[in-house]
Design an enzyme around this catalytic site. Sequence first.
Site, PDB file in Angstrom:
ATOM      1  N   GLU A   1      38.221  34.092  48.916  1.00  0.00           N
ATOM      2  CA  GLU A   1      37.881  32.850  49.617  1.00  0.00           C
ATOM      3  C   GLU A   1      38.835  32.658  50.787  1.00  0.00           C
ATOM      4  O   GLU A   1      40.015  33.032  50.715  1.00  0.00           O
ATOM      5  CB  GLU A   1      38.046  31.620  48.704  1.00  0.00           C
ATOM      6  CG  GLU A   1      37.133  31.564  47.516  1.00  0.00           C
ATOM      7  CD  GLU A   1      37.369  30.311  46.664  1.00  0.00           C
ATOM      8  OE1 GLU A   1      37.938  29.325  47.162  1.00  0.00           O
ATOM      9  OE2 GLU A   1      37.001  30.338  45.480  1.00  0.00           O
TER      10      GLU A   1
ATOM     11  N   GLU B   1      39.657  30.475  39.502  1.00  0.00           N
ATOM     12  CA  GLU B   1      41.030  29.996  39.649  1.00  0.00           C
ATOM     13  C   GLU B   1      41.631  29.442  38.357  1.00  0.00           C
ATOM     14  O   GLU B   1      41.985  28.261  38.265  1.00  0.00           O
ATOM     15  CB  GLU B   1      41.098  28.936  40.752  1.00  0.00           C
ATOM     16  CG  GLU B   1      40.825  29.505  42.117  1.00  0.00           C
ATOM     17  CD  GLU B   1      41.177  28.570  43.259  1.00  0.00           C
ATOM     18  OE1 GLU B   1      41.286  27.349  43.035  1.00  0.00           O
ATOM     19  OE2 GLU B   1      41.346  29.067  44.388  1.00  0.00           O
TER      20      GLU B   1
HETATM   21  C1  GAL Z   1      39.301  27.047  45.897  1.00  0.00           C
HETATM   22  C2  GAL Z   1      38.227  26.986  44.825  1.00  0.00           C
HETATM   23  C3  GAL Z   1      36.867  26.712  45.437  1.00  0.00           C
HETATM   24  C4  GAL Z   1      36.958  25.557  46.397  1.00  0.00           C
HETATM   25  C5  GAL Z   1      37.992  25.863  47.432  1.00  0.00           C
HETATM   26  C6  GAL Z   1      38.153  24.800  48.476  1.00  0.00           C
HETATM   27  O1  GAL Z   1      40.569  26.878  45.404  1.00  0.00           O
HETATM   28  O2  GAL Z   1      38.156  28.196  44.119  1.00  0.00           O
HETATM   29  O3  GAL Z   1      35.955  26.443  44.399  1.00  0.00           O
HETATM   30  O4  GAL Z   1      37.284  24.403  45.706  1.00  0.00           O
HETATM   31  O5  GAL Z   1      39.228  26.016  46.808  1.00  0.00           O
HETATM   32  O6  GAL Z   1      39.145  25.158  49.411  1.00  0.00           O
END
Ligand code: GAL
Length: 650
Positions: free
Chosen positions: A299, A146
């Site tokens: 994710e 990110e």
């Molecule tokens: C994302 C990040 C992850 C984790 C996640 C939690 O933005 O890439 O490492 O922090 O959020 O929702």
Amino acid sequence: MKLWHGADYNYEQWLDRPEVLNQDFAAMKAANCNVMTVGVFSWANYEPREGEFHFEWMDTLLDRLHRQGMKAILATPSGARPAWLSTAYPEVLRVDVLGHRAHHSGRHNHCRTSPIYREKAAQLNDRLAERYGNHPALALWHVSNEYNGGSCYCGPCLTAFRSWLQERYKTLEVLNQKWWTTFWSHRFSSWDEIYPDDSSVNGMMLDWARFTSEQTIDFYRAETAPLRRRTPQVPITTNFHGPHVGLDYFAFAKEVDVVSWDNYPTWHTQESDTITAVKTAFLHDLYRSMKGKSFLMMESTPSQTNWQGISPLKRPGMHKLASIQAIAHGSNSVQYFQWRQSRGGEEKFHGAVLSHQSSMNTRTFQDVVQVGHELQNLDSVYEAAVESEVALVTDFENKWAIDLAQLPQSTDKRYEEELQLPYEVLWKRGISTDIVDTRPRDWGRFKLILAPMLYLVREDLADQWKPWVEQGGTLVLTYLSGYVDDNDLCFEGGAPGPLSSLAGLRVEETDALSPQMVQSFHYRGNRFPARHYADLILPTAECETVAVYDHEFYSGRPVLTCRKLGKGSVWYLATRSDSAFWSAFLADRCADAGVAPAVPWPIPEGVSVRRRGNTIFVMNFHPHEVAFSIGSGGEVIKLSGYGFQVLQAP
Ligand code: GAL
């Protein structure tokens, strides 16, 4: 199974607990997972002290994934650095606008210019590529995590910015001209006087935003150089998020082999989940459109997040539905953050496939198992295209310039909302939309282009669109378009600048309406509101007035116009209206342009229908059952609350 199902796996947090790791692998099998993202925040494990490397733990992890028939998305760990690095080389830490250097803390906050950070990250990436380039589990590089466009005002960043400006403008004379620095006596007489913290010099701040984005992309290139050199056969991604994190993702997308993004909708926090479904659909379409092909949902949370203020539990069915929504919009994966909940640190209460209970007998785990089953039956959509006949146009630079502008109506700019309005109408009608920027592309794929609030317009845009309209395209423009060029200088002759000849009109003045000052107009016999902005336009002879304002001293002046051009037409909406207007207006424009929905039957409110390849997804975002008939044969579809069906296209 071709689609990917997996999670961010923080294996390194449990190295001293073999029984936990054994359970992880058993659970991955039970949940039908075929991929894990590994090593995202592992720099301190690889290199606990400068120059001392340990890879055995990752060797074991990759071998084990491979033995279990799984793939690895191997991350490079530059998103967070070990404390020794910040201590030995404080120049890797960002400097704020007042010149204070940050302490070692958090993540995603290193300086992108720092030569030592680039060197250290590239060194480690080189070792990873050398060691794992041919590992049979390695499927994809996940570079850093990110990236964001946060500012750093350290010496090397300022020097790099000034060189970037010299490259762009060549002389200070040109720069002063392009930034209109005579205003408030802002003329620069030396490059060193330039300090990008002055919102009164709009052109400078727009360039600073561009530079920051480009410098981040340049950092990414430096990180990927050893990977490209040693493993040209392995594709590369970096996980996008936001989307407004100070990066021009359309430019960034050109550098990755596959676009991936992190999806965290706030389900069950609005009066209706349809609102969240539309916003999420918009983002899936945005990221898919960047490369015009399948993407990865890198994710998503299998249950709750812990950073959104309030994150309700997903109601029964919601997890599966949200996962299917991603697939329907073009994702080749459903992936989670995170596999196992950590015991300590900021994210210890973030949801995970395996929670602190460490049990497979939880609602969340069973939801994930069900997604695994669903994906197994969807091989036919893997890499299948989502075709769109409609383009919704947005530029990151346009958003930055709108944010910078001090307008007579600045309290209700609402650029993102204005993009959502027509998008939502199309979503409800089962019409797929690509979300694209204004860089040259094959516009011929589209029948209808919607470009609301295109405030910043590059000079070549009208030339790109003119032949497309002449060939039969339908273009829709709105108020607040064509104000400034890419230096943030207002067009001489006023709005809509270079789009004026296309639309066949000029904007004489624009009324700024307070929230109480709602005006109105009629379109096809119905009355619609006019809000916030009301252009008083001067149409040329070729431009037909389709609707006029009902109120105020400009009652009777055009509010909606159409200019026929060749076989196509250019529409101009001079004010902001509501979704009822867009619904009526787009029904007509889709009909003129011959834009077809995914299915011929009427779609009930709250139900989304998407087509990907030959597969049709019908998704119910209501918590209650919905039944409706499809086709004249009387066939009825019944969808349970948050339920969906997958159909084959006839
Ligand atoms: C994302 C990040 C992850 C984790 C996640 C939690 O933005 O890439 O490492 O922090 O959020 O929702």
